[in-house]
Design an enzyme around this catalytic site. Sequence first.
Site, PDB file in Angstrom:
ATOM      1  N   GLU A   1     -39.893  51.410  22.910  1.00 27.60           N
ATOM      2  CA  GLU A   1     -39.571  52.719  23.623  1.00 27.60           C
ATOM      3  C   GLU A   1     -40.827  53.423  24.055  1.00 27.60           C
ATOM      4  OE1 GLU A   1     -37.548  56.365  25.063  1.00 27.60           O
ATOM      5  OE2 GLU A   1     -37.090  54.257  24.983  1.00 27.60           O
TER       6      GLU A   1
ATOM      7  N   HIS B   1     -37.101  50.127  32.839  1.00 25.87           N
ATOM      8  CA  HIS B   1     -37.448  48.984  31.805  1.00 25.87           C
ATOM      9  C   HIS B   1     -36.941  47.715  32.340  1.00 25.87           C
ATOM     10  CE1 HIS B   1     -36.503  52.617  29.098  1.00 25.87           C
ATOM     11  NE2 HIS B   1     -35.331  52.581  29.343  1.00 25.87           N
TER      12      HIS B   1
ATOM     13  N   ARG C   1     -36.337  63.449  29.543  1.00 28.23           N
ATOM     14  CA  ARG C   1     -37.050  62.015  29.379  1.00 28.23           C
ATOM     15  C   ARG C   1     -37.407  61.599  30.730  1.00 28.23           C
ATOM     16  NH1 ARG C   1     -39.507  57.970  29.138  1.00 28.23           N
ATOM     17  NH2 ARG C   1     -39.125  56.122  27.854  1.00 28.23           N
TER      18      ARG C   1
ATOM     19  N   HIS D   1     -38.257  56.876  34.519  1.00 27.10           N
ATOM     20  CA  HIS D   1     -38.887  55.626  34.243  1.00 27.10           C
ATOM     21  C   HIS D   1     -38.033  54.555  34.319  1.00 27.10           C
ATOM     22  CE1 HIS D   1     -36.119  56.967  30.874  1.00 27.10           C
ATOM     23  NE2 HIS D   1     -36.475  55.597  30.481  1.00 27.10           N
TER      24      HIS D   1
ATOM     25  N   HIS E   1     -34.729  55.713  36.487  1.00 24.81           N
ATOM     26  CA  HIS E   1     -33.719  56.666  36.041  1.00 24.81           C
ATOM     27  C   HIS E   1     -34.117  57.884  35.197  1.00 24.81           C
ATOM     28  CE1 HIS E   1     -33.807  53.433  32.760  1.00 24.81           C
ATOM     29  NE2 HIS E   1     -33.626  54.521  31.816  1.00 24.81           N
TER      30      HIS E   1
ATOM     31  N   GLU F   1     -30.440  49.311  29.702  1.00 22.88           N
ATOM     32  CA  GLU F   1     -30.242  50.334  28.760  1.00 22.88           C
ATOM     33  C   GLU F   1     -28.621  50.861  28.713  1.00 22.88           C
ATOM     34  OE1 GLU F   1     -32.764  53.869  29.025  1.00 22.88           O
ATOM     35  OE2 GLU F   1     -31.113  54.892  29.438  1.00 22.88           O
TER      36      GLU F   1
END
Length: 418
Positions: free
Chosen positions: A197, A131, A126, A129, A174, A135
């Site tokens: 997401e 946010h 993943r 990125h 992360h 999270e």
Amino acid sequence: MNVQEHKNKLSRRKFLEKSSAVLTAATVLPVVSLGQQTNDESQDTHSGVNETQPGTRNSALDQAEPDSVYSPSTDAGGQPPFKYPFSFARKRIEAGGWTRQVTVRDLPISKNMAGVEMRLIKGGVRELHWHVGAEWAYMTYGNARITAVDQKGRGFVEDVHEGDLWLFPGGIPHSIQGLGPDGCQFILVFDDGNFNEFETFLLTDWLHHTPPEVLSKNFGAPESTFSKIPSRELFIFPRDLPRSLEVEKRQVQSVNGPIPHSFAFFAGQMQPTKVTAGGSVKVVDCSNFPATNIAAAIVTVKPGGLRELHWHPNADEWQYYVMGTARMTVFAAGGHARTMDFHSSDVGYIQRSMPHYIENIGDSDLVFLEVFPTPDYQDISLGEWLAHTPSRLVDQHIGTSEEFLSKLSKTEVVIVPE
């Protein structure tokens, strides 16, 4: 409610059970022939003509949701659904795994939290990125390598396993990568019901939308250095496994050292906060996981056990059912209550201070998560409340006898039987 209104609300089941004197007084109620009545409610046969559904029906769903098809007689009012199965959510499938989400767009009651379910294959990444919001994550399967960098340039690398969790504060960049032998699967919870997401801040997406000459000036390197930046986001993609954990820790911590509080919490190795005959609970909040601003409980209920009647005074509760079968009744005040059934991979949501219980109605252990957008875990038990209120006053309310009340546990049971 006056006496007449009360009589009008008597169910047909209760009507047949009343004495002849009550039947005489209740002549305003419609009389239905005995052949149309169901049997004693406690038998749950629901065979009366008035309860059959001869037309079309979704039999598979009805069998899975018995408390919606025939709700308990204690349910009342038009309380909106507080459940959404991840099975209803669309999967975005990529070469390195898949993901799907449940947000306020799917479950309107879920205004303060959203959830994501994700699978990464062995080596699946993943991508790097971040946010806006925090999270919180719980590993439901396999092993993963997680990385992050904080505001002071301190690097973080750790391996997490089934039963473990992590917390990345809002704005902290992360990544997550599946390890051997079969990658991983996990639940992500965000402290924002509108979270999406598929619209996060991604490294590749950002660099692709930055002019090459700006990248060249920023890094002091030729524009050709950036010629291989992907033309679209990588999102979830397969790559070789990372170097050893020890090597990568040394690399990222060589200049500024480690972060002061780990973003990982090894809940899989944690001893339960409380154990009873009915099950166990692990509470993880800022008191034992300093990095977190999201509190949680990992609850295990044995067959026939009950997460006792309680409520949470400081925040809404987001639930994820890891395994087993449950039913939950939520009381919404004003005479409104609704019961719904839950299965593996279902999401539940209870608004702040609404009392509820969770009962294991299956033949195996029930495991579910309680997650709250607050650093501190708080709940109030019905039993504990009554046990510490003057017994005469309580008995004047519910008529159970003071002897019964004197035997109530003076501490929160959490899961019954004690």
